[in-house]
Structures are given as structure tokens and as C-alpha cells.
Design a protein around this motif. Structure first.
Motif, PDB file in Angstrom:
ATOM      1  N   ARG A 188       0.830  -1.201   0.000  1.00  0.00           N
ATOM      2  CA  ARG A 188       0.000   0.000   0.000  1.00  0.00           C
ATOM      3  C   ARG A 188       0.869   1.258   0.000  1.00  0.00           C
ATOM      4  N   ASP A 189       2.021   1.177   0.681  1.00  0.00           N
ATOM      5  CA  ASP A 189       2.933   2.327   0.717  1.00  0.00           C
ATOM      6  C   ASP A 189       3.414   2.711  -0.671  1.00  0.00           C
ATOM      7  N   ALA A 190       3.540   1.714  -1.557  1.00  0.00           N
ATOM      8  CA  ALA A 190       3.988   1.992  -2.927  1.00  0.00           C
ATOM      9  C   ALA A 190       2.947   2.851  -3.650  1.00  0.00           C
ATOM     10  N   TYR A 191       1.683   2.481  -3.545  1.00  0.00           N
ATOM     11  CA  TYR A 191       0.627   3.235  -4.219  1.00  0.00           C
ATOM     12  C   TYR A 191       0.465   4.619  -3.605  1.00  0.00           C
ATOM     13  N   LYS A 192       0.632   4.693  -2.323  1.00  0.00           N
ATOM     14  CA  LYS A 192       0.583   6.008  -1.661  1.00  0.00           C
ATOM     15  C   LYS A 192       1.744   6.875  -2.140  1.00  0.00           C
ATOM     16  N   GLY A 193       2.937   6.247  -2.320  1.00  0.00           N
ATOM     17  CA  GLY A 193       4.099   6.990  -2.799  1.00  0.00           C
ATOM     18  C   GLY A 193       3.876   7.537  -4.200  1.00  0.00           C
ATOM     19  N   ILE A 194       3.294   6.728  -5.099  1.00  0.00           N
ATOM     20  CA  ILE A 194       2.999   7.193  -6.458  1.00  0.00           C
ATOM     21  C   ILE A 194       2.011   8.354  -6.407  1.00  0.00           C
ATOM     22  N   LEU A 195       0.980   8.199  -5.598  1.00  0.00           N
ATOM     23  CA  LEU A 195      -0.054   9.228  -5.481  1.00  0.00           C
ATOM     24  C   LEU A 195       0.539  10.539  -4.977  1.00  0.00           C
ATOM     25  N   ASP A 196       1.368  10.466  -3.958  1.00  0.00           N
ATOM     26  CA  ASP A 196       2.001  11.672  -3.417  1.00  0.00           C
ATOM     27  C   ASP A 196       2.892  12.351  -4.451  1.00  0.00           C
ATOM     28  N   TYR A 197       3.590  11.526  -5.255  1.00  0.00           N
ATOM     29  CA  TYR A 197       4.504  12.081  -6.260  1.00  0.00           C
ATOM     30  C   TYR A 197       3.738  12.901  -7.291  1.00  0.00           C
ATOM     31  N   TYR A 198       2.643  12.342  -7.821  1.00  0.00           N
ATOM     32  CA  TYR A 198       1.881  13.063  -8.841  1.00  0.00           C
ATOM     33  C   TYR A 198       1.093  14.226  -8.248  1.00  0.00           C
ATOM     34  N   LYS A 199       0.814  14.125  -6.957  1.00  0.00           N
ATOM     35  CA  LYS A 199       0.137  15.240  -6.293  1.00  0.00           C
ATOM     36  C   LYS A 199       1.057  16.456  -6.225  1.00  0.00           C
ATOM     37  N   THR A 200       2.332  16.219  -5.883  1.00  0.00           N
ATOM     38  CA  THR A 200       3.305  17.323  -5.826  1.00  0.00           C
ATOM     39  C   THR A 200       3.598  17.875  -7.222  1.00  0.00           C
TER      40      THR A 200
END
Length: 563
Positions: A318-330
């Protein structure tokens, strides 16, 4: 660390994780003169080296031969073999149920209890841990007097279950004992019941205990042993990968990264996608730690691609998907932010379904409620004319999720307490002070203290606490002292009041009876309270809840379910 579902896959269905299928068809004439025992050994030999087609051919030949010769035992055993190479869970379950049915009808106890092991495994894979545990215990109790592979197997699965609920110490004790078993001289040849299996899971338990040095020793031993003989899945590379995970867990990111990069080609070549996904996850986390968010995202996306192929998922991903989401959010990429918000919601729903005992540990930063709100915000940017629809949808879903999580958490919290109480030999025992008898604050002669403590030990041993009429006054008379002295000594040396001291002894006695005497499980609450020496059921239920944090009715229900 892997969780229970994948640990079980590795122990009993290692070929599920191998997508390359080595074809090795056998001339049927070479099978005709083999005995049933030889056919079984040949089956496991092929299974060990991932030659599924050949294993399937042998299993089908064996059951046809057994039916033709009306050999009931061989038929039952053949169903066990067939379940290994079933193409789906439904068929695997049917084969094992057939083995159980035939064994019961024909009093084939050994095959019956071996089938219980596999039935437990299938329940674990279906996300039914309580049912699985009941089958493991049935099998273990049958094989405990003839310790060998079957006993070790059931111990392995019970220990894997303990890993699942975080009982790492108890799991490590079992895995360590199994690793010392002499598999080489045993009669039953099963590639999934080896010293390497025990070493592999023992290392995982040590990581859970944060005993990283011990994990390193075990993984190194496994790597050395697996380099001497081919055991299929358990190769030196597999142990090196787990050691890399061990180094990652202790924060040695450079060492972990170097090892992971070395083992990746091995997994790519053999299409071992679950192990490859774990490698990409570690590399993503390491790059995220080093603030190289672009590279971390690239590794996480590789993990997502593998998940679409293999379906392998553990809660940490789940941390991987959260990491991708945070990256595109920034980056302000609304389109990709929306896409990975939906991906994360999908992943959460799968984790909630398949890892029910772990769900309460999830959603620390991005829980479902926040994700729904975020999804609503993103969709409002693209579809301003649909605002009302998404607001209503979000509110209803949030209410449903909150209700589900609240109910789920309470049920699983009680389940975890029950399992630890029953399967960890847990009891709240009267505490004896480690200090010397001399205690000036008591103002009681040392000899009197020694005598009374000795009498209390005798009182516990002879179960004097079962007497309904026992009181501080009556017991002090029996011990030839006064209530004040007795109360002070119990408060100081047992660390509790007289009432709690007696009640704890009674509850521990009843727990022992319920676990070891089947007739007690059929008693009513009133009958049990009388057996324990309580004056009424209400005082018994209150004392039971205070000590175990479970209600009597819940405990009895679970005990009867696992009987």
C-alpha cells in the motif's frame, strides 16, 4: 515480511509462485510397474522441481490404477496428490474433501489427519484462519506421539498463524525446533517439509522479533545448505533476498540495495513475480528514503505492473501506491493523481478482504475516508455538473466504512485475545514476590510470614479456593493466623487483594479445565461457576471478564467451534 497467505503458499504450494512450467511428460510404460509408494515418491520429485505436467500425469495415472485395483487407501492418497496440481482453489478443495470422506468411511486415520493439514491450508488461503487453525490442531494432536514430517508440518502452519497475529516469539520457538529435525533420514519424502523450510520461516520470525543478527545467521545457513542440494524454491538466491529484506528492516539501505540489485535478474529469468515485486518495493522505499522520488515512483509502478500479472499483494505494498499518489500530487498532475487514487482505493478493498486480521494496522495516513474525499475533490475539477452526486456517494460510503471498521475491529480484537489465551498457554498466575521475607512494613514476624506463604502454596495445590464458603476469616482460622496478618501477606506477596487472589485461582482452574477436559465445554455458565466455587454466575462472569477481557459466552462459543 510476508504475511500468512503467502507463507502458506510457499510451504505447501510453491509451484503457484512459479509461472514457468517445465514440461517433462513420462512414457506411460515406465509407470506401469511402479508401486503406489513409488508413484507417490515420483510425484513429489517432479513437484519439487516444478515439473507440473509430469506431476499431473503421475497423479492421474496413480488414481486410475488405484480405482481399477479397488485400492481404497491409494485412492484417498491420490486425491491428496491431485489437490497439489489443481488449477483452482475450488477443485483443490473438492479433492481434499474427497480424501477426507473416503478416509473417514474406511478408518484411514493417517490419511485423514494428513488431509486435515491440507484442509487447514486451503482455509488459510481462503482467508478463514479460525477454521484453518482448528484443522491444524486436529492433525497435530493425532501426530504428536509419532513426531515426524506430518507433526512438523502442522507445527509449521500453527507457527505461521502465530506470525500472522504477531506472536513472533512462539513462532520462532516452533520453527527453531523444526529446523533441528533430521529430515534426511526420515521415510516420508516431501519437498515442502525440509530443514530449508524451517530455516526460511525462522528467519522471518527473527525479523519480526527485530533479532536481525539471528536472522542473518539463519539465512546464511539456509543459503549454504541450499547450495549443496536442489530443493526447488528454496535456493541460495531466495535466502539472499530475505537477508536483503532483513538488512532493509534494520536500516542498512546501502547493503540491502546492493543485494537486491544482484538477485533481480534471477527472479526476472524465472518469472518469479511475487519475489520480484518485493525487490521493486524495497528499491522504491530506499529511493524514497534518499529523496529520489522520481526513481522511487518508477519502481513502484513496476510493482503495480507485476501485481496486474500475478495478483500477489501484501499490505506493505500500500505504501507503494501512496508513494505514487504523493509524487503526482506534488507534480500537479490531476489526471494521474485521480488514476492512482482509484488504484489505491482498489488495493485497499482487496487488503481489507484478504488480510482481515491486519486491517486495523492500515490507513495511518491515507485512510479510506480521506481517499474518498480526495477522489471527490479531483472529480469536481473534471465534472462540475456532478457535485451533488459525488457528495452523497462519499457520505454514504464513509458511513458504511466507519461502521464496518468499528464492528470489524471489535470482533478481531476479541478473536486475537482468544487465540493468544488458548494457544499460547496464557494464564494470569498469582505473583510471588522476589524480595526476601524480611519486610519491616508488614510488622509481622519472619517465621510467621514463611509459614503462611507455605500454607498458601498448599492451599493452591489442593485447590482449596474451590470451596464456595472460603472467606478471609475462614481461611485465616484454618491457617491459624488472623485476618489482618493474612490480608497483609497476600497484598504484599501475591500483589492483589484476597478476593482477587481467590478469583484468579478459580478462573485459571476453569481455563485449564475448558482447554483440557472436553466435558467442561458442554457445561452451562451456572454449572461452571459452581464448579469453580463462585457463589453465583454473576460474580463468575464478572471475574472471568476482568481477568481474560472476554465474556464467558464468547469464550465457550469459540472453544466449541475449535473442538
Amino acid at each position: 515480511m510476508r504475511y500468512l497467505k503467502y507463507i502458506i503458499l510457499l510451504l505447501i504450494f510453491p509451484f503457484y509462485t512459479i509461472h514457468g512450467n517445465a514440461q517433462d511428460f513420462i512414457p506411460e510404460d515406465s509407470l506401469k510397474n511402479k508401486s503406489f509408494s513409488e508413484l507417490k515418491d515420483s510425484f513429489y520429485s517432479k513437484l519439487e522441481t516444478a515439473k507440473k505436467d509430469a506431476a499431473k500425469q503421475i497423479a492421474n495415472f496413480k488414481i486410475n490404477k488405484a480405482k481399477k485395483e479397488h485400492n481404497i487407501e491409494a485412492i484417498a492418497n491420490s486425491y491428496i496428490l491431485l489437490h497439489f496440481i489443481a488449477n483452482n482453489m475450488t477443485n483443490a478443495t473438492k479433492y481434499i474433501d474427497s480424501a477426507i470422506s473416503i478416509s473417514k468411511t474406511n478408518n484411514l486415520d493417517k490419511i485423514l489427519h494428513e488431509s486435515y493439514i491440507h484442509k487447514g491450508v486451503l482455509n488459510s488461503l481462503k482467508g478463514q484462519p479460525e477454521q484453518a487453525l482448528s484443522y491444524y490442531i486436529k492433525a497435530r494432536d493425532f501426530f504428536k506421539d509419532q513426531k515426524g514430517e506430518f507433526y512438523n508440518k502442522t507445527q509449521h502452519y500453527i507457527a505461521s498463524f502465530k506470525l500472522h497475529i504477531g506472536a513472533y516469539r512462539e513462532a520462532a520457538d516452533i520453527f527453531k525446533e523444526n529446523s533441528m529435525f533430521d529430515y534426511e533420514t526420515s521415510q516420508y519424502n516431501d519437498p515442502n517439509c525440509t530443514k530449508l523450510t524451517a530455516l526460511y520461516t525462522l528467519g522471518l520470525a527473527y525479523i519480526g522479533l527485530k533479532k536481525h543478527d539471528s536472522a542473518t545467521i539463519v539465512f546464511n545457513e539456509g543459503a549454504q545448505l541450499s547450495s549443496i542440494k536442489n530443493y526447488g524454491y528454496y535456493t541460495p538466491t531466495m535466502f539472499r533476498k530475505e537477508e536483503a529484506g532483513n538488512q532493509f528492516a534494520r536500516g542498512n539501505y546501502k547493503v540491502a540495495k546492493k543485494s537486491i540489485v544482484k538477485v533481480i535478474p534471477y527472479f526476472v529469468k524465472r518469472n518469479l513475480n511475487p519475489d520480484l515485486a518485493e525487490c521493486y518495493f524495497y528499491l522504491g522505499k530506499i529511493n524514497n528514503h534518499n529523496r529520489n522520488f522520481k526513481k522511487a515512483t518508477d519502481y513502484y509502478k513496476k510493482l503495480d505492473s507485476l501485481y496486474k500479472i500475478s495478483g500477489y499483494l501484501i499490505p506493505e505494498f500500500r505504501d507503494a501506491y501512496k508513494g505514487i499518489l504523493d509524487y503526482y500530487k506534488t507534480k500537479g498532475d490531476t489526471e494521474k493523481e485521480l488514476y492512482y487514487t482509484n488504484r489505491l482505493l482498489t488495493i485497499d478493498s482487496i487488503i481489507n478482504k484478504e488480510f482481515t486480521l491486519l486491517v486495523q494496522k492500515l490507513h495511518k495516513d491515507y485512510d479510506t475516508k480521506n481517499l474518498i474525499a480526495q477522489k471527490d475533490r479531483l472529480l469536481k475539477k473534471q465534472r462540475n455538473n456532478s457535485v451533488i452526486y459525488y457528495v452523497i456517494f462519499s457520505i454514504l460510503l464513509i458511513i458504511a466504512v466507519i461502521g464496518f471498521v468499528f464492528n470489524f475491529y471489535n470482533r478481531k480484537k476479541d478473536q486475537k485475545k482468544f487465540l493468544k489465551l488458548v494457544h499460547s498457554n496464557h494464564q494470569v498466575k498469582p505473583k510471588i514476590s522476589s524480595q526476601s521475607f524480611k519486610n519491616d512494613s508488614l510488622e509481622i514476624n519472619d517465621e510467621i510470614i514463611r509459614r503462611i506463604l507455605g500454607e498458601l502454596t498448599n492451599f493452591e495445590t489442593k485447590k482449596g479456593f474451590l470451596n464456595k464458603k472460603i472467606t478471609l476469616s475462614t481461611l485465616s482460622k484454618k491457617l491459624k493466623t488472623n485476618p489482618k496478618y493474612l490480608s497483609k501477606i497476600i497484598n504484599t506477596h501475591k500483589h492483589k487483594t484476597f478476593r482477587n487472589y481467590v478469583n484468579d485461582l478459580r478462573i485459571n482452574y476453569i481455563l485449564d479445565c475448558l482447554k483440557n477436559d472436553s466435558k467442561f465445554k458442554k457445561y452451562t455458565v451456572k454449572a461452571i461457576s459452581e464448579e469453580a466455587g463462585f457463589s453465583n454466575p454473576e460474580s463468575f462472569t464478572k471475574a472471568f471478564k476482568k481477568q481474560t477481557e472476554l465474556t464467558v459466552s464468547y469464550f465457550l462459543k469459540k472453544m466449541n467451534q475449535s473442538a
